[in-house]
Design a protein around this motif. Structure first.
Motif, mmCIF file in Angstrom:
data_model
loop_
_atom_site.group_PDB
_atom_site.id
_atom_site.type_symbol
_atom_site.label_atom_id
_atom_site.label_comp_id
_atom_site.label_asym_id
_atom_site.label_seq_id
_atom_site.Cartn_x
_atom_site.Cartn_y
_atom_site.Cartn_z
ATOM 1 N N PRO A 212 -8.503 -1.724 -13.100
ATOM 2 C CA PRO A 212 -7.903 -0.718 -12.216
ATOM 3 C C PRO A 212 -8.716 0.568 -12.185
ATOM 4 C CG PRO A 212 -6.680 -0.873 -14.265
ATOM 5 C CD PRO A 212 -7.740 -1.942 -14.310
ATOM 6 N N TYR A 213 -8.497 1.338 -11.111
ATOM 7 C CA TYR A 213 -9.081 2.675 -11.053
ATOM 8 C C TYR A 213 -8.402 3.533 -12.108
ATOM 9 C CZ TYR A 213 -10.747 1.396 -6.390
ATOM 10 O OH TYR A 213 -11.352 0.787 -5.327
ATOM 11 N N ALA A 214 -9.046 4.629 -12.477
ATOM 12 C CA ALA A 214 -8.454 5.546 -13.455
ATOM 13 C C ALA A 214 -7.095 6.045 -12.948
ATOM 14 C CB ALA A 214 -9.390 6.710 -13.728
ATOM 15 N N SER A 215 -7.029 6.446 -11.681
ATOM 16 C CA SER A 215 -5.754 6.863 -11.103
ATOM 17 C C SER A 215 -5.767 6.518 -9.615
ATOM 18 C CB SER A 215 -5.526 8.358 -11.307
ATOM 19 O OG SER A 215 -6.529 9.089 -10.637
ATOM 20 N N PRO A 216 -4.622 6.086 -9.094
ATOM 21 C CA PRO A 216 -4.567 5.725 -7.678
ATOM 22 C C PRO A 216 -4.847 6.926 -6.775
ATOM 23 C CG PRO A 216 -2.618 4.957 -8.859
ATOM 24 C CD PRO A 216 -3.373 5.845 -9.791
ATOM 25 N N GLU A 217 -5.620 6.706 -5.734
ATOM 26 C CA GLU A 217 -5.881 7.724 -4.723
ATOM 27 C C GLU A 217 -5.492 7.142 -3.367
ATOM 28 O OE1 GLU A 217 -9.829 9.348 -4.815
ATOM 29 O OE2 GLU A 217 -9.853 9.374 -7.003
ATOM 30 N N PRO A 218 -4.228 7.325 -2.960
ATOM 31 C CA PRO A 218 -3.787 6.758 -1.681
ATOM 32 C C PRO A 218 -4.626 7.265 -0.499
ATOM 33 C CG PRO A 218 -1.910 7.477 -2.980
ATOM 34 C CD PRO A 218 -3.147 8.003 -3.660
ATOM 35 N N ARG A 219 -4.836 6.378 0.469
ATOM 36 C CA ARG A 219 -5.620 6.687 1.666
ATOM 37 C C ARG A 219 -4.822 6.283 2.895
ATOM 38 N NH1 ARG A 219 -11.374 7.123 0.388
ATOM 39 N NH2 ARG A 219 -11.544 6.906 -1.843
ATOM 40 N N VAL A 220 -5.238 6.791 4.035
ATOM 41 C CA VAL A 220 -4.637 6.402 5.312
ATOM 42 C C VAL A 220 -5.755 6.112 6.300
ATOM 43 C CG1 VAL A 220 -2.522 7.726 4.992
ATOM 44 C CG2 VAL A 220 -4.450 8.778 6.131
ATOM 45 N N HIS A 221 -5.503 5.196 7.220
ATOM 46 C CA HIS A 221 -6.436 4.896 8.307
ATOM 47 C C HIS A 221 -5.680 4.105 9.364
ATOM 48 C CE1 HIS A 221 -6.926 0.808 6.591
ATOM 49 N NE2 HIS A 221 -6.941 1.432 5.425
ATOM 50 N N GLU A 222 -6.263 3.971 10.539
ATOM 51 C CA GLU A 222 -5.643 3.204 11.613
ATOM 52 C C GLU A 222 -5.618 1.726 11.235
ATOM 53 O OE1 GLU A 222 -4.304 4.094 14.737
ATOM 54 O OE2 GLU A 222 -4.345 6.064 13.797
ATOM 55 N N GLY A 223 -4.588 1.027 11.642
ATOM 56 C CA GLY A 223 -4.559 -0.418 11.457
ATOM 57 C C GLY A 223 -3.294 -0.919 10.809
ATOM 58 N N TYR A 224 -3.351 -2.170 10.407
ATOM 59 C CA TYR A 224 -2.234 -2.850 9.789
ATOM 60 C C TYR A 224 -2.823 -3.792 8.758
ATOM 61 C CZ TYR A 224 2.665 -4.026 9.741
ATOM 62 O OH TYR A 224 3.970 -4.149 9.373
ATOM 63 N N GLU A 225 -2.210 -3.913 7.587
ATOM 64 C CA GLU A 225 -2.776 -4.755 6.530
ATOM 65 C C GLU A 225 -1.727 -5.701 5.973
ATOM 66 O OE1 GLU A 225 -5.983 -4.565 2.968
ATOM 67 O OE2 GLU A 225 -5.443 -2.754 4.056
ATOM 68 N N TRP A 226 -2.228 -6.868 5.571
ATOM 69 C CA TRP A 226 -1.403 -7.907 4.955
ATOM 70 C C TRP A 226 -2.107 -8.330 3.679
ATOM 71 C CZ3 TRP A 226 -2.421 -13.144 3.994
ATOM 72 C CH2 TRP A 226 -1.327 -13.954 3.760
ATOM 73 N N LEU A 227 -1.385 -8.403 2.551
ATOM 74 C CA LEU A 227 -1.946 -8.800 1.259
ATOM 75 C C LEU A 227 -1.192 -10.023 0.741
ATOM 76 C CD1 LEU A 227 -1.997 -5.264 -0.413
ATOM 77 C CD2 LEU A 227 -3.933 -6.439 0.666
ATOM 78 N N TYR A 228 -1.925 -10.956 0.133
ATOM 79 C CA TYR A 228 -1.314 -12.136 -0.482
ATOM 80 C C TYR A 228 -1.981 -12.338 -1.836
ATOM 81 C CZ TYR A 228 0.165 -16.910 -1.409
ATOM 82 O OH TYR A 228 0.711 -18.019 -1.989
ATOM 83 N N VAL A 229 -1.206 -12.307 -2.928
ATOM 84 C CA VAL A 229 -1.749 -12.406 -4.281
ATOM 85 C C VAL A 229 -1.965 -13.875 -4.654
ATOM 86 C CG1 VAL A 229 -1.405 -11.822 -6.715
ATOM 87 C CG2 VAL A 229 -0.588 -10.263 -4.928
ATOM 88 N N LEU A 230 -3.214 -14.176 -5.034
ATOM 89 C CA LEU A 230 -3.562 -15.535 -5.475
ATOM 90 C C LEU A 230 -3.365 -15.701 -6.973
ATOM 91 C CD1 LEU A 230 -6.845 -15.870 -3.390
ATOM 92 C CD2 LEU A 230 -4.668 -17.014 -2.933
ATOM 93 N N SER A 231 -3.813 -14.710 -7.769
ATOM 94 C CA SER A 231 -3.631 -14.761 -9.217
ATOM 95 C C SER A 231 -3.637 -13.340 -9.769
ATOM 96 C CB SER A 231 -4.739 -15.595 -9.875
ATOM 97 O OG SER A 231 -5.996 -14.964 -9.733
ATOM 98 N N GLY A 232 -3.003 -13.176 -10.924
ATOM 99 C CA GLY A 232 -2.884 -11.857 -11.518
ATOM 100 C C GLY A 232 -1.720 -11.101 -10.890
ATOM 101 N N THR A 233 -1.686 -9.797 -11.131
ATOM 102 C CA THR A 233 -0.652 -8.952 -10.546
ATOM 103 C C THR A 233 -1.308 -7.786 -9.821
ATOM 104 O OG1 THR A 233 -0.402 -7.786 -12.654
ATOM 105 C CG2 THR A 233 1.173 -9.546 -12.201
ATOM 106 N N LEU A 234 -0.748 -7.429 -8.686
ATOM 107 C CA LEU A 234 -1.299 -6.384 -7.829
ATOM 108 C C LEU A 234 -0.305 -5.236 -7.739
ATOM 109 C CD1 LEU A 234 -3.656 -5.706 -5.791
ATOM 110 C CD2 LEU A 234 -2.113 -6.561 -4.023
ATOM 111 N N ARG A 235 -0.782 -4.050 -8.040
ATOM 112 C CA ARG A 235 0.035 -2.841 -7.944
ATOM 113 C C ARG A 235 -0.219 -2.205 -6.585
ATOM 114 N NH1 ARG A 235 -1.421 1.445 -12.244
ATOM 115 N NH2 ARG A 235 -1.373 3.149 -10.756
ATOM 116 N N LEU A 236 0.832 -1.978 -5.827
ATOM 117 C CA LEU A 236 0.721 -1.390 -4.492
ATOM 118 C C LEU A 236 1.496 -0.088 -4.449
ATOM 119 C CD1 LEU A 236 0.103 -1.443 -1.403
ATOM 120 C CD2 LEU A 236 2.154 -2.863 -1.149
ATOM 121 N N HIS A 237 0.784 1.008 -4.165
ATOM 122 C CA HIS A 237 1.425 2.301 -3.905
ATOM 123 C C HIS A 237 1.495 2.420 -2.393
ATOM 124 C CE1 HIS A 237 1.361 4.351 -7.854
ATOM 125 N NE2 HIS A 237 0.380 3.512 -8.100
#
Length: 195
Positions: free
Chosen positions: A115-140
């Motif tokens: 992981p990064y040292a600390s999350p740095e949220p960003r914004v941009h145009e678009g739409y995103e879809w995430l699907y976890v294959l293995s491990g755990t994903l933290r989403l802010h």
């Protein structure tokens, strides 16, 4: 060779191919005419190259011969469908492109080791879809934190401040699809159950 020359070369081969297919099946022009409703003279001109083939003529012929249209026109073989793009490594993430064309919807397989040292949220145009294959994903996402495990999906508008990365010390592997504003994925995460 221009594109017009290539098209002419393909069309010039249709007549001999039609004759070969008909003869291989042991059919006469009269029998083929009866089966397709195309006159004997038109069939003869097609086979001799004196008439340019059209879909209106080729579709009934393909149906009568029970062959794919590609076989009659000699379409080139389908190219290698594999995506052979090189991985992109940025900020501890290795991203494997799963799509070839720039612009529009993009897909990546992503592996992030730490992981990064600390999350740095960003914004941009678009739409995103995430699907976890293995491990755990933290989403802010917009001030909320969600932990996704293997088999879980999330989707969001990327104009909302967001950040994602491994939830623990181990790596996380996930699929990421994103596209320009207005393109939405049709797979949705399960809503939370209320207790």
């Amino acid at each position: 060779m221009t594109e017009d020359d290539r098209i002419d070369a393909v069309l010039n081969e249709v007549g001999p191919r039609l004759r070969r297919v008909r003869r291989d099946r042991g059919a006469t022009l009269a029998e083929l005419s009866a089966a397709t409703g195309i006159s004997v003279s038109t069939l003869s001109r097609l086979e001799s190259g004196q008439r340019r083939p059209s879909l209106e003529l080729l579709l009934p012929l393909a149906r009568a011969h029970q062959v794919p249209l590609d076989e009659l026109v000699g379409a080139p073989p389908v190219g290698d469908p594999r995506v052979k793009a090189r991985p992109i490594v940025r900020h501890g993430r290795t991203m494997y492109p799963l799509t070839r064309k720039p612009g529009g919807l993009q897909a990546y397989k992503v592996i992030q080791e730490k992981p990064y040292a600390s999350p740095e949220p960003r914004v941009h145009e678009g739409y995103e879809w995430l699907y976890v294959l293995s491990g755990t994903l933290r989403l802010h996402l917009g001030g909320r934190e969600v932990v996704l495990t293997a088999g879980e999906a999330a989707e969001f508008d990327t104009r909302v401040p967001h950040w994602f990365g491994p939830a623990g010390d181990g790596p996380v592997e996930f699929l990421s699809l994103f596209g320009p504003q207005g393109e939405r994925m049709h797979v949705r995460a399960r809503p939370e159950k209320s207790h």
